[in-house]
Design an enzyme around this catalytic site. Structure first.
Site, PDB file in Angstrom:
ATOM      1  N   TYR A  59       0.833  -1.207   0.000  1.00 18.56           N
ATOM      2  CA  TYR A  59       0.000   0.000   0.000  1.00 18.56           C
ATOM      3  C   TYR A  59       0.867   1.256   0.000  1.00 18.56           C
ATOM      4  CZ  TYR A  59      -3.654  -3.313   1.377  1.00 18.56           C
ATOM      5  OH  TYR A  59      -4.521  -4.379   1.436  1.00 18.56           O
ATOM      6  N   HIS A 124      -0.204 -12.012   0.427  1.00 18.87           N
ATOM      7  CA  HIS A 124      -1.047 -10.962  -0.165  1.00 18.87           C
ATOM      8  C   HIS A 124      -1.422 -11.254  -1.625  1.00 18.87           C
ATOM      9  CE1 HIS A 124      -1.618  -6.273  -0.435  1.00 18.87           C
ATOM     10  NE2 HIS A 124      -2.692  -6.928  -0.777  1.00 18.87           N
TER      11      HIS A 124
HETATM   12  P1  NAD Z   1     -13.443   0.031   1.173  1.00 21.62           P
HETATM   13  O1  NAD Z   1     -14.586  -0.680   0.573  1.00 21.62           O
HETATM   14  O2  NAD Z   1     -13.243  -0.051   2.622  1.00 21.62           O
HETATM   15  O3  NAD Z   1     -13.538   1.548   0.669  1.00 21.62           O
HETATM   16  C1  NAD Z   1     -12.583   2.494   1.008  1.00 21.62           C
HETATM   17  C2  NAD Z   1     -12.976   3.844   0.428  1.00 21.62           C
HETATM   18  O4  NAD Z   1     -14.183   4.298   1.054  1.00 21.62           O
HETATM   19  C3  NAD Z   1     -11.935   4.919   0.719  1.00 21.62           C
HETATM   20  O5  NAD Z   1     -11.953   5.866  -0.336  1.00 21.62           O
HETATM   21  C4  NAD Z   1     -12.466   5.553   1.988  1.00 21.62           C
HETATM   22  O6  NAD Z   1     -11.969   6.845   2.163  1.00 21.62           O
HETATM   23  C5  NAD Z   1     -13.961   5.539   1.726  1.00 21.62           C
HETATM   24  N1  NAD Z   1     -14.797   5.549   2.952  1.00 21.62           N
HETATM   25  C6  NAD Z   1     -14.599   4.907   4.123  1.00 21.62           C
HETATM   26  N2  NAD Z   1     -15.584   5.167   4.989  1.00 21.62           N
HETATM   27  C7  NAD Z   1     -16.454   5.994   4.353  1.00 21.62           C
HETATM   28  C8  NAD Z   1     -17.669   6.594   4.725  1.00 21.62           C
HETATM   29  N3  NAD Z   1     -18.212   6.399   5.932  1.00 21.62           N
HETATM   30  N4  NAD Z   1     -18.293   7.386   3.812  1.00 21.62           N
HETATM   31  C9  NAD Z   1     -17.775   7.590   2.590  1.00 21.62           C
HETATM   32  N5  NAD Z   1     -16.610   7.034   2.170  1.00 21.62           N
HETATM   33  C10 NAD Z   1     -15.955   6.244   3.049  1.00 21.62           C
HETATM   34  O7  NAD Z   1     -12.126  -0.494   0.399  1.00 21.62           O
HETATM   35  P2  NAD Z   1     -10.622  -0.750   0.836  1.00 21.62           P
HETATM   36  O8  NAD Z   1     -10.026   0.401   1.546  1.00 21.62           O
HETATM   37  O9  NAD Z   1      -9.955  -1.248  -0.389  1.00 21.62           O
HETATM   38  O10 NAD Z   1     -10.723  -1.984   1.824  1.00 21.62           O
HETATM   39  C11 NAD Z   1     -10.578  -1.859   3.213  1.00 21.62           C
HETATM   40  C12 NAD Z   1      -9.262  -2.394   3.720  1.00 21.62           C
HETATM   41  O11 NAD Z   1      -9.226  -3.802   3.597  1.00 21.62           O
HETATM   42  C13 NAD Z   1      -8.016  -1.894   2.980  1.00 21.62           C
HETATM   43  O12 NAD Z   1      -7.609  -0.628   3.455  1.00 21.62           O
HETATM   44  C14 NAD Z   1      -7.043  -2.997   3.301  1.00 21.62           C
HETATM   45  O13 NAD Z   1      -6.538  -2.829   4.615  1.00 21.62           O
HETATM   46  C15 NAD Z   1      -7.928  -4.236   3.268  1.00 21.62           C
HETATM   47  N6  NAD Z   1      -7.953  -4.887   1.931  1.00 21.62           N
HETATM   48  C16 NAD Z   1      -7.125  -5.936   1.708  1.00 21.62           C
HETATM   49  C17 NAD Z   1      -7.095  -6.547   0.468  1.00 21.62           C
HETATM   50  C18 NAD Z   1      -6.165  -7.688   0.231  1.00 21.62           C
HETATM   51  O14 NAD Z   1      -5.522  -8.131   1.155  1.00 21.62           O
HETATM   52  N7  NAD Z   1      -6.061  -8.208  -0.962  1.00 21.62           N
HETATM   53  C19 NAD Z   1      -7.904  -6.093  -0.574  1.00 21.62           C
HETATM   54  C20 NAD Z   1      -8.767  -5.043  -0.323  1.00 21.62           C
HETATM   55  C21 NAD Z   1      -8.787  -4.458   0.945  1.00 21.62           C
END
Ligand code: NAD
Length: 319
Positions: A59, A124
């Site tokens: 990230y 990952h």
């Molecule tokens: P998400 O679905 O959590 O969306 C994140 C987006 O939504 C960001 O732009 C954030 O600012 C926004 N957001 C958050 N809360 C909000 C709210 N209340 N209102 C409006 N917008 C809001 O997607 P993500 O960040 O990709 O997934 C969450 C976490 O999961 C990642 O940060 C990561 O730690 C993990 N993740 C891991 C993998 C993997 O291991 N392959 C893949 C995806 C995500």
């Protein structure tokens, strides 16, 4: 305010807050975040009961780990008050699931995070590597890191759900403690549900990430790099607009949908502001006390029906 619920993570003995802090936004993955805002978001998350923080060297090309490490240190609380997961095998430079690379990788991650150990180390996005290498080489290497006390638990992450069964069917029982699935347990795609009985039978903890489908289920919409089809993007946009018109918030609805399944130990949502932290925690607390908005949920599900469970390709084809 009522307390954020803690949920058992499979057989691990860990209890994760049902809302987990996804730290990919701290690597500027969804736009630039200042260090002050990052610190304040982590501090507010911890204050409101979030005890689980997830990052990766991938990230922001290691930025997320550095920023998260600094913010956690600034909390000034004992190390066992929070749970940290990071990952290995995926880097800005590409993928490498070799034993050598992941063994070096954890030391680099610990240095950036300013920690002596992480609670969970996850391979990952394994669909981009050889799954047989993950089974025969990467996981045994992680086992050694466990014995050395650098990590407490071993996990795997990926988009196609088939990678989890492939690996879990081939490793010794207990070798994998947790799986992290993303974009498969949100209003538009609920396919993870079908896999849960299998995961439970394997005694594996389940973390579900991206309840907002990486920005699809937000009023401001997804980032430019989002891999969804134009059809899926516009259906989600229509659903968000419908909610807004009705005086509702699509992100709150999406959080509550994902949080409703208690077989999921933690719903990892990416957050880059104090406001988002407060909104997402409030959504969980409201769900526990007042339940979710079933009427709007049904209406949004109807809007999303034509694209239900539509996903996108990820990884290399396994032979
Ligand atoms: P998400 O679905 O959590 O969306 C994140 C987006 O939504 C960001 O732009 C954030 O600012 C926004 N957001 C958050 N809360 C909000 C709210 N209340 N209102 C409006 N917008 C809001 O997607 P993500 O960040 O990709 O997934 C969450 C976490 O999961 C990642 O940060 C990561 O730690 C993990 N993740 C891991 C993998 C993997 O291991 N392959 C893949 C995806 C995500």
């Amino acid at each position: 305010m009522a307390k954020l619920e803690l949920r058992e993570l499979g057989n691990t003995g860990l209890k994760l807050s049902c809302v987990g802090f996804g730290a990919s936004p701290l690597g500027n993955v969804f736009g630039t975040v200042s260090e002050e805002e990052a610190n304040a978001s982590v501090r507010e998350a911890f204050r409101l009961g979030i005890n689980f923080f997830d990052t990766s060297p991938y990230y922001g090309g290691t930025l997320s780990e550095k920023v998260l490490g600094k913010a956690l240190k600034a909390l000034g609380v004992p190390r066992d008050n929070y749970i940290v997961s990071t990952k290995c095998g995926r880097y800005a430079e590409g993928f490498d699931f070799s034993a050598d690379r992941v063994t070096k990788s954890i030391d680099e991650s610990l240095a950036r995070l300013q920690l002596d150990y992480v609670d969970i180390l996850q391979c990952h996005d394994i669909e981009f590597g050889s799954l047989d290498q993950v089974v025969n080489e990467t996981i045994p290497a992680l086992q050694k890191l466990k014995e050395a006390g650098k990590i407490r638990l071993i996990g795997i992450t990926g988009l196609p759900l088939g990678v989890f069964t492939y690996v879990l069917d081939r490793v010794p029982p207990g070798a994998v403690d947790v799986i992290l699935s993303y974009c498969h347990h949100s209003i538009n795609d609920s396919t993870l549900e079908d896999l849960i009985p299998y995961l439970k039978s394997k005694g594996v903890g389940v973390i579900s990430a991206s309840p907002l489908a990486m920005g699809l289920l937000t009023e401001s919409g997804p980032p430019h790099w989002h891999p969804a089809s134009p059809e899926l993007k516009s259906a989600c946009q229509a659903a968000a607009a419908y909610c807004k018109e009705k005086g509702k918030n699509i992100s709150k609805l999406a959080m509550q949908y994902s949080l409703s399944n208690k077989d999921v130990s933690s719903v990892l949502v990416g957050m880059n502001s104090v406001r988002q932290v407060e909104e997402n925690v409030a959504a969980a607390v409201e769900l526990a006390t007042a339940g979710k908005d079933e009427e709007t949920l049904l209406e949004v599900e109807a809007i999303l029906k034509p694209v239900k469970n539509q996903t996108w390709p990820s990884g290399i084809q396994q032979s």
